[in-house]
Design a protein around this motif. Structure first.
Motif, PDB file in Angstrom:
ATOM      1  N   GLU A 169       0.826  -1.208   0.000  1.00 26.02           N
ATOM      2  CA  GLU A 169       0.000   0.000   0.000  1.00 26.02           C
ATOM      3  C   GLU A 169       0.864   1.263   0.000  1.00 26.02           C
ATOM      4  N   GLU A 170       2.079   1.175   0.587  1.00 28.21           N
ATOM      5  CA  GLU A 170       2.975   2.333   0.604  1.00 28.21           C
ATOM      6  C   GLU A 170       3.561   2.604  -0.772  1.00 28.21           C
ATOM      7  N   ILE A 171       3.694   1.574  -1.575  1.00 29.55           N
ATOM      8  CA  ILE A 171       4.203   1.756  -2.934  1.00 29.55           C
ATOM      9  C   ILE A 171       3.168   2.467  -3.792  1.00 29.55           C
ATOM     10  N   GLY A 172       1.912   2.102  -3.575  1.00 27.79           N
ATOM     11  CA  GLY A 172       0.854   2.762  -4.312  1.00 27.79           C
ATOM     12  C   GLY A 172      -0.348   1.865  -4.498  1.00 27.79           C
ATOM     13  N   PRO A 173      -1.397   2.370  -5.112  1.00 29.64           N
ATOM     14  CA  PRO A 173      -2.583   1.562  -5.390  1.00 29.64           C
ATOM     15  C   PRO A 173      -2.304   0.555  -6.486  1.00 29.64           C
ATOM     16  N   PRO A 174      -3.220  -0.395  -6.704  1.00 28.15           N
ATOM     17  CA  PRO A 174      -2.994  -1.421  -7.737  1.00 28.15           C
ATOM     18  C   PRO A 174      -2.671  -0.854  -9.109  1.00 28.15           C
ATOM     19  N   GLU A 175      -3.305   0.243  -9.477  1.00 27.13           N
ATOM     20  CA  GLU A 175      -3.084   0.820 -10.807  1.00 27.13           C
ATOM     21  C   GLU A 175      -1.634   1.270 -10.979  1.00 27.13           C
ATOM     22  N   ASN A 189       3.355  -2.642 -24.128  1.00 26.95           N
ATOM     23  CA  ASN A 189       2.454  -1.676 -23.507  1.00 26.95           C
ATOM     24  C   ASN A 189       1.193  -2.385 -23.019  1.00 26.95           C
ATOM     25  N   ILE A 190       0.823  -2.131 -21.752  1.00 27.64           N
ATOM     26  CA  ILE A 190      -0.346  -2.833 -21.206  1.00 27.64           C
ATOM     27  C   ILE A 190      -1.603  -1.969 -21.205  1.00 27.64           C
ATOM     28  N   GLU A 191      -1.526  -0.799 -21.793  1.00 30.95           N
ATOM     29  CA  GLU A 191      -2.697   0.076 -21.798  1.00 30.95           C
ATOM     30  C   GLU A 191      -3.886  -0.629 -22.458  1.00 30.95           C
ATOM     31  N   GLY A 192      -4.977  -0.713 -21.727  1.00 30.10           N
ATOM     32  CA  GLY A 192      -6.181  -1.341 -22.228  1.00 30.10           C
ATOM     33  C   GLY A 192      -6.212  -2.855 -22.090  1.00 30.10           C
ATOM     34  N   SER A 193      -5.134  -3.452 -21.575  1.00 34.38           N
ATOM     35  CA  SER A 193      -5.096  -4.911 -21.487  1.00 34.38           C
ATOM     36  C   SER A 193      -5.391  -5.446 -20.083  1.00 34.38           C
ATOM     37  N   VAL A 194      -5.547  -4.553 -19.096  1.00 34.50           N
ATOM     38  CA  VAL A 194      -5.845  -5.012 -17.735  1.00 34.50           C
ATOM     39  C   VAL A 194      -7.331  -5.346 -17.651  1.00 34.50           C
ATOM     40  N   LYS A 195      -7.605  -6.617 -17.552  1.00 36.44           N
ATOM     41  CA  LYS A 195      -8.993  -7.097 -17.566  1.00 36.44           C
ATOM     42  C   LYS A 195      -9.627  -7.053 -16.185  1.00 36.44           C
ATOM     43  N   ASP A 196      -8.824  -7.306 -15.148  1.00 38.35           N
ATOM     44  CA  ASP A 196      -9.383  -7.374 -13.800  1.00 38.35           C
ATOM     45  C   ASP A 196      -8.297  -7.070 -12.779  1.00 38.35           C
ATOM     46  N   MET A 197      -8.689  -6.435 -11.649  1.00 35.80           N
ATOM     47  CA  MET A 197      -7.787  -6.162 -10.535  1.00 35.80           C
ATOM     48  C   MET A 197      -8.508  -6.485  -9.230  1.00 35.80           C
ATOM     49  N   GLU A 198      -7.793  -7.125  -8.302  1.00 39.59           N
ATOM     50  CA  GLU A 198      -8.347  -7.441  -6.988  1.00 39.59           C
ATOM     51  C   GLU A 198      -7.310  -7.143  -5.909  1.00 39.59           C
ATOM     52  N   VAL A 199      -7.797  -6.828  -4.708  1.00 36.92           N
ATOM     53  CA  VAL A 199      -6.948  -6.655  -3.537  1.00 36.92           C
ATOM     54  C   VAL A 199      -7.341  -7.718  -2.528  1.00 36.92           C
ATOM     55  N   LEU A 212      -4.464  -9.909 -17.112  1.00 36.80           N
ATOM     56  CA  LEU A 212      -4.212  -9.110 -18.302  1.00 36.80           C
ATOM     57  C   LEU A 212      -4.490  -9.951 -19.546  1.00 36.80           C
ATOM     58  N   GLU A 213      -4.873  -9.287 -20.597  1.00 36.20           N
ATOM     59  CA  GLU A 213      -5.030  -9.956 -21.889  1.00 36.20           C
ATOM     60  C   GLU A 213      -3.701  -9.907 -22.643  1.00 36.20           C
ATOM     61  N   PRO A 214      -3.305 -10.950 -23.344  1.00 34.48           N
ATOM     62  CA  PRO A 214      -4.009 -12.229 -23.391  1.00 34.48           C
ATOM     63  C   PRO A 214      -3.393 -13.244 -22.422  1.00 34.48           C
ATOM     64  N   HIS A 215      -4.153 -13.710 -21.467  1.00 34.71           N
ATOM     65  CA  HIS A 215      -3.808 -14.856 -20.619  1.00 34.71           C
ATOM     66  C   HIS A 215      -2.553 -14.647 -19.768  1.00 34.71           C
ATOM     67  N   VAL A 216      -2.528 -13.560 -19.019  1.00 34.73           N
ATOM     68  CA  VAL A 216      -1.448 -13.281 -18.078  1.00 34.73           C
ATOM     69  C   VAL A 216      -2.067 -12.998 -16.712  1.00 34.73           C
ATOM     70  N   LEU A 217      -1.618 -13.730 -15.703  1.00 36.12           N
ATOM     71  CA  LEU A 217      -2.069 -13.518 -14.324  1.00 36.12           C
ATOM     72  C   LEU A 217      -0.887 -13.022 -13.504  1.00 36.12           C
ATOM     73  N   ILE A 218      -1.097 -11.973 -12.715  1.00 38.02           N
ATOM     74  CA  ILE A 218      -0.011 -11.374 -11.939  1.00 38.02           C
ATOM     75  C   ILE A 218      -0.453 -11.179 -10.505  1.00 38.02           C
ATOM     76  N   THR A 219       0.425 -11.510  -9.562  1.00 33.71           N
ATOM     77  CA  THR A 219       0.208 -11.234  -8.142  1.00 33.71           C
ATOM     78  C   THR A 219       1.406 -10.456  -7.628  1.00 33.71           C
ATOM     79  N   ALA A 220       1.149  -9.390  -6.864  1.00 28.83           N
ATOM     80  CA  ALA A 220       2.230  -8.551  -6.345  1.00 28.83           C
ATOM     81  C   ALA A 220       2.017  -8.266  -4.868  1.00 28.83           C
ATOM     82  N   THR A 221       3.108  -8.219  -4.120  1.00 32.18           N
ATOM     83  CA  THR A 221       3.073  -7.804  -2.716  1.00 32.18           C
ATOM     84  C   THR A 221       4.447  -7.243  -2.353  1.00 32.18           C
TER      85      THR A 221
END
Length: 256
Positions: A169-175, A189-199, A212-221
């Motif tokens: 959270e100190e680094i910033g919001p998900p976006e 470039n990922i502009e327009g390719s983020v399909k879903d975000m969750e916290v 992300l499209e196409p078929h990329v899943l990312i988890t960050a902490t």
């Protein structure tokens, strides 16, 4: 090259040459038993006395499993971190404490991360020429299901005011996080390719999850003074067949 053997059954792995010069009486006394290929003999006792002869021993044989473990740790600087499969055929990878890597002098020890994969997934070598450069800490792959990359980056890339017990959270919001690292992970470039975000919260730590499209899943902490980011990638065919398994891998990523 000689072979190292151990256990009740005769199993052999490459090892430094063992050379024995023994009198005929010793060979028939039972002190020396078994043959380990290429004419080299292996003793079943660590120490024995040979009357009337001399023993030249460069290195003793090691047990089969010990030799395998040693050889694995020397492969491309990697230390194995996979557990045995559970009853469902799932293995857990935990970053070994002994694994080399990090960001040089002055950095705190790396907090281990873990995730769960089907048993057909395997670690693959990481090159500094890879997409992501020196911050790629790990790669995994399955020819049938897809690939995984884990990036470990200093939080100071984002701010000089974050201490050594960072929260994402100190680094910033998900976006902000995905805008900073999405192009690095996907190579475009990922502009327009983020399909879903969750916290999500696990054991008091916040994780950002993305699709992300196409078929990329990312988890960050974040933990310590580093940002941890795992990406799971698949082709169209892999995604159609294994999307559920790939999402399970993404959900299993933990730090600490």
């Amino acid at each position: 090259m000689a072979l190292a053997c151990g256990g009740g059954r005769l199993g052999c792995v490459p090892a430094p040459r063992l050379r024995l010069r023994l009198p005929a009486r010793a060979l028939s006394s039972g002190d020396v038993q078994g043959e380990c290929g290429n004419g080299f003999l292996v003793t079943h006792r660590r120490n024995f006395l040979l009357a009337g002869g001399s023993l030249i021993l460069h290195q003793s044989c090691v047990h089969h499993q010990e030799a395998i473990a040693v050889s694995q740790t020397l492969l491309a600087g990697r230390v194995p971190g996979l557990s045995l499969p559970d009853e469902n055929g799932i293995r857990t990878y935990r970053r070994p404490d002994e694994k080399s890597g990090g960001h040089g002098v002055g950095w705190s020890p790396m907090i281990p991360y873990s995730f769960r994969v089907p048993q057909n997934w395997q670690e693959v070598p990481v090159s500094i020429a890879d997409l992501g450069g020196t911050e790629i800490d790990l790669r995994f792959a399955s020819s049938e299901e897809g690939s995984i990359a884990v990036v470990v980056a200093p939080v100071r890339r984002f701010s000089d005011t974050i201490d050594d017990n960072a929260k994402i959270e100190e680094i910033g919001p998900p976006e902000k996080v995905i805008d900073a690292f999405g192009p690095e992970v996907t190579g475009k470039n990922i502009e327009g390719s983020v399909k879903d975000m969750e916290v999500k919260q696990y054991d008091g730590r916040t994780y950002y999850q993305y699709e992300l499209e196409p078929h990329v899943l990312i988890t960050a902490t974040a933990a310590g003074n580093r940002l941890y980011l795992m990406s799971v990638n698949a082709s169209g065919l892999q995604w159609r067949k294994h999307a559920r398994e790939l999402r399970s891998i993404q959900d299993s990523f933990r730090v600490g």
